[in-house]
Design a protein around this motif. Structure first.
Motif, short mmCIF file in Angstrom:
data_model
loop_
_atom_site.label_atom_id
_atom_site.label_comp_id
_atom_site.label_asym_id
_atom_site.label_seq_id
_atom_site.Cartn_x
_atom_site.Cartn_y
_atom_site.Cartn_z
N HIS A 199 1.01 -1.08 0.02
CA HIS A 199 0.08 0.07 0.02
C HIS A 199 1.03 1.06 -0.11
CE1 HIS A 199 -3.73 -1.95 2.21
NE2 HIS A 199 -3.22 -2.63 0.88
N TYR A 204 3.17 1.80 6.48
CA TYR A 204 2.72 2.87 7.12
C TYR A 204 3.68 3.43 8.18
CZ TYR A 204 -1.65 1.82 4.77
OH TYR A 204 -2.51 1.63 3.76
N ARG A 211 2.68 2.05 17.19
CA ARG A 211 3.10 0.53 17.14
C ARG A 211 4.04 0.17 18.36
NH1 ARG A 211 2.89 0.43 11.30
NH2 ARG A 211 4.92 1.26 11.12
N PHE A 227 -7.80 -4.36 11.05
CA PHE A 227 -6.95 -3.73 9.87
C PHE A 227 -5.67 -3.91 9.97
CE2 PHE A 227 -10.86 -1.46 11.16
CZ PHE A 227 -11.75 -1.44 10.25
N CYS A 228 -5.08 -5.24 10.00
CA CYS A 228 -3.60 -5.21 10.41
C CYS A 228 -2.91 -4.92 9.34
CB CYS A 228 -3.67 -6.70 11.15
SG CYS A 228 -3.69 -7.85 9.93
N TYR A 229 -3.04 -5.06 8.05
CA TYR A 229 -2.31 -4.96 7.07
C TYR A 229 -1.02 -6.03 7.44
CZ TYR A 229 0.66 -2.88 3.34
OH TYR A 229 1.27 -2.40 2.24
N PHE A 233 1.50 -3.84 14.18
CA PHE A 233 1.05 -3.71 15.69
C PHE A 233 0.81 -5.14 16.23
CE2 PHE A 233 -1.02 0.29 14.28
CZ PHE A 233 -0.97 1.19 15.13
N ASP A 249 -7.45 -8.75 8.86
CA ASP A 249 -7.55 -8.02 7.65
C ASP A 249 -8.47 -8.69 6.38
OD1 ASP A 249 -5.44 -5.30 6.85
OD2 ASP A 249 -6.28 -6.57 5.03
N SER A 250 -9.17 -7.91 5.39
CA SER A 250 -9.54 -8.24 4.55
C SER A 250 -8.75 -8.72 3.17
CB SER A 250 -10.91 -7.61 4.10
OG SER A 250 -10.26 -6.21 3.78
N SER A 251 -7.57 -8.37 3.35
CA SER A 251 -6.76 -8.58 2.12
C SER A 251 -5.95 -9.83 2.49
CB SER A 251 -5.84 -7.37 1.97
OG SER A 251 -4.72 -7.73 1.39
N ALA A 278 -10.87 -11.39 6.92
CA ALA A 278 -12.51 -11.19 7.04
C ALA A 278 -12.54 -9.56 7.19
CB ALA A 278 -12.71 -11.62 8.50
N ASP A 279 -13.78 -9.51 6.88
CA ASP A 279 -14.16 -7.84 6.97
C ASP A 279 -14.39 -7.51 8.50
OD1 ASP A 279 -15.72 -5.57 5.80
OD2 ASP A 279 -17.09 -6.30 7.33
N VAL A 280 -13.73 -6.71 8.95
CA VAL A 280 -13.63 -6.16 10.27
C VAL A 280 -14.93 -5.82 10.95
CG1 VAL A 280 -12.79 -4.40 11.98
CG2 VAL A 280 -11.30 -5.29 10.56
N PHE A 281 -15.82 -5.22 10.11
CA PHE A 281 -17.42 -4.83 10.56
C PHE A 281 -17.93 -6.16 11.01
CE2 PHE A 281 -15.98 -1.29 8.38
CZ PHE A 281 -16.46 -0.06 9.03
N ASP A 300 -7.27 0.46 13.26
CA ASP A 300 -6.75 1.26 12.35
C ASP A 300 -7.11 1.14 11.13
OD1 ASP A 300 -4.93 3.07 11.52
OD2 ASP A 300 -3.05 1.56 11.26
N PRO A 302 -8.73 1.90 7.20
CA PRO A 302 -8.44 2.87 6.01
C PRO A 302 -9.18 4.15 6.03
CG PRO A 302 -9.92 1.11 5.32
CD PRO A 302 -9.54 0.92 6.71
N1 SAH Z 1 -2.24 -1.11 10.80
C1 SAH Z 1 -1.68 -1.00 9.68
C2 SAH Z 1 -2.13 -0.27 8.64
C3 SAH Z 1 -3.77 -0.31 8.25
S1 SAH Z 1 -3.94 0.14 6.51
C4 SAH Z 1 -0.11 -0.95 9.98
O1 SAH Z 1 0.33 -0.36 10.94
O2 SAH Z 1 0.63 -0.92 9.01
C5 SAH Z 1 -5.55 -0.52 6.56
C6 SAH Z 1 -5.89 -2.01 6.29
O3 SAH Z 1 -7.23 -2.34 6.32
C7 SAH Z 1 -5.37 -2.65 4.89
O4 SAH Z 1 -4.65 -3.52 5.07
C8 SAH Z 1 -6.71 -3.10 4.23
O5 SAH Z 1 -6.62 -4.38 3.64
C9 SAH Z 1 -7.73 -3.20 5.51
N2 SAH Z 1 -9.14 -2.98 5.00
C10 SAH Z 1 -9.78 -2.21 4.64
N3 SAH Z 1 -11.12 -2.33 4.83
C11 SAH Z 1 -11.07 -3.55 5.56
C12 SAH Z 1 -12.48 -4.30 6.17
N4 SAH Z 1 -13.55 -3.46 5.92
N5 SAH Z 1 -12.30 -5.25 6.84
C13 SAH Z 1 -10.83 -5.69 7.13
N6 SAH Z 1 -9.82 -4.91 6.58
C14 SAH Z 1 -9.97 -3.90 5.84
#
Ligand code: SAH
Length: 396
Positions: A199, A204, A211, A227-229, A233, A249-251, A278-281, A300, A302
């Motif tokens: 990204h 980040y 962190r 949203f751990c990317y 953390f 993380d969803s990715s 997974a989707d965090v929500f 954390d 996006p």
């Molecule tokens: N905390 C990280 C940066 C987070 S960036 C660090 O310290 O490096 C945001 C992340 O949220 C991305 O990896 C993206 O894939 C993820 N993301 C975005 N929408 C999401 C969702 N609805 N559910 C889960 N992850 C999601």
């Protein structure tokens, strides 16, 4: 050079050194100007206010390069600005010895639309403004000279370039990328930085200090990192002695990189790390339904609100995850919650989080304000709302 004449009264923000001139503040443009060209900025009484980069395709019609009527915009200007930005980081004790440092932070360093991050011997450059694009060669030359880096890799592939009428562009622009994965050490943890397809610029950096704080708070705690990317953390939490980490993380590619990062750190106990794609929500609701609880939660997400126009919808999304976060905490638990939305300022963010605590039925207090590190200065006139803001809240 074309002349940009401000509408009456519209010089006020320029006088306060805010670098943006919106389309509505422009009375007229005298002369012809292409995207990125330098224009002289005058107030309505004919007084020269400085020089700016013209951006006909954007609502931000011009970005000030200089507020000094005597300063010209040429190669030497960019060499000086880049060198000054790099030097600003060199004197800061918290940045000494860091492998990953932001060298140029756009507007805050007097270089609107220009970001440069150093990861070891590689500098990643991101240009998001027509003006930056015009002076790209001078900026690259300035970076090479000021850092002595081996490689400059350009990641000008951000969506916001479209607003400026710019095509995406990525690739090596100086030297050669070192063979094999690029890694940095951050607070004692090794992290892979994928400058090619990660990204933004690959990592980040703005969360480095936060962190570290997470690691310092983590001992013995069950940690949830949403949203751990690439798990920055989570790995700091494990290094700090966390009892367990659940990283979501969803990715898929981000999680693969996260697991590679864990493997790069054999000193950490991999058996304590759990991963969910997974989707965090949805995941937060499932955790609640399952009756899971945590002692330290990191949220954390996006950017939910890239601009003020999205603030209302974004506020609901922030509130939603923060309510769920508070509800998943054990007594004495800590929520570390962030927003990087330009459309949501520090004050509004605090209101949202406070409201979430009330709705979650917990009594909490802010134990620390979280912000980006010393390599992410906020310009005196640039609103803090544009940048990362966060709160660490502890509940009773
Ligand atoms: N905390 C990280 C940066 C987070 S960036 C660090 O310290 O490096 C945001 C992340 O949220 C991305 O990896 C993206 O894939 C993820 N993301 C975005 N929408 C999401 C969702 N609805 N559910 C889960 N992850 C999601």
């Amino acid at each position: 050079m074309a002349e940009l004449i401000l509408a009456p009264g519209k010089e006020r923000s320029v006088m306060r050194r805010h670098p943006w001139i919106f389309a509505g503040s422009v009375a007229k443009l005298a002369g012809r100007s292409k995207p990125g060209d330098t224009v002289e900025v005058f107030n309505d009484r004919g007084q020269l206010m400085g020089r700016a980069a013209f951006s006909p395709n954007s609502q931000i019609r011009a970005r000030m390069w200089t507020f000094d009527a005597d300063e010209s915009i040429d190669h030497g200007f960019f060499k000086r600005r880049v060198a000054a930005s790099v030097a600003r980081r060199a004197v800061h004790p918290q940045l000494a010895g860091q492998d990953g440092v932001r060298l140029i932070h756009g507007e805050s360093d007097g270089l609107p639309g220009v970001i440069a991050d150093r990861f070891g011997k590689v500098v990643v450059l991101q240009i998001t403004s027509a003006g930056g694009e015009k002076w790209r060669e001078a900026i690259i030359a300035g970076l090479v000279q000021a850092t002595g880096c081996e490689c400059v890799y350009e990641r000008s592939d951000s969506d916001v370039r479209k607003l400026e009428g710019l095509e995406p562009r990525s690739g090596v622009v100086y030297g050669e990328l070192p063979a094999g994965p690029l890694t940095i050490r951050e607070n004692g943890v090794t992290m892979e930085v994928d400058v090619v397809s990660g990204h933004k610029t690959g990592f980040y950096l703005d969360q480095r200090d936060n962190r570290l704080l997470t690691g310092q708070l983590a001992a013995g705690r069950a940690v949830l990192n949403c949203f751990c990317y690439t798990a920055g953390f989570s790995l700091q939490a494990l290094a700090g002695g966390a009892a367990s980490t659940l990283s979501i993380d969803s990715s898929g590619p981000a999680l693969e990189s996260a697991k590679r990062n864990l493997a790069l750190n054999p000193q950490l106990d991999a058996a304590r790390a759990e991963w969910w794609e997974a989707d965090v929500f949805e995941a937060l609701r499932k955790l609640r339904a399952d009756g899971r609880k945590f002692d330290l939660i990191v949220l954390d997400p996006p950017k939910f609100a890239p601009s003020a126009a999205h603030a209302q919808r974004a506020a609901r999304a922030y509130k939603d995850i923060n309510i769920l976060g508070f509800r998943l905490l054990n007594p004495g638990g800590i929520l570390m919650t962030y927003s990087c939305s330009g459309g949501i300022g520090q004050e509004l963010f605090q209101q949202i989080v406070a409201g979430a605590a009330v709705d979650a039925g917990v009594d909490g207090r802010i134990i620390h304000r979280l912000s980006a590190g010393a390599d992410h200065p906020i310009g005196l006139a640039v609103p803090e709302g544009e940048y990362l803001k966060g709160l660490a809240c502890q509940i009773d």
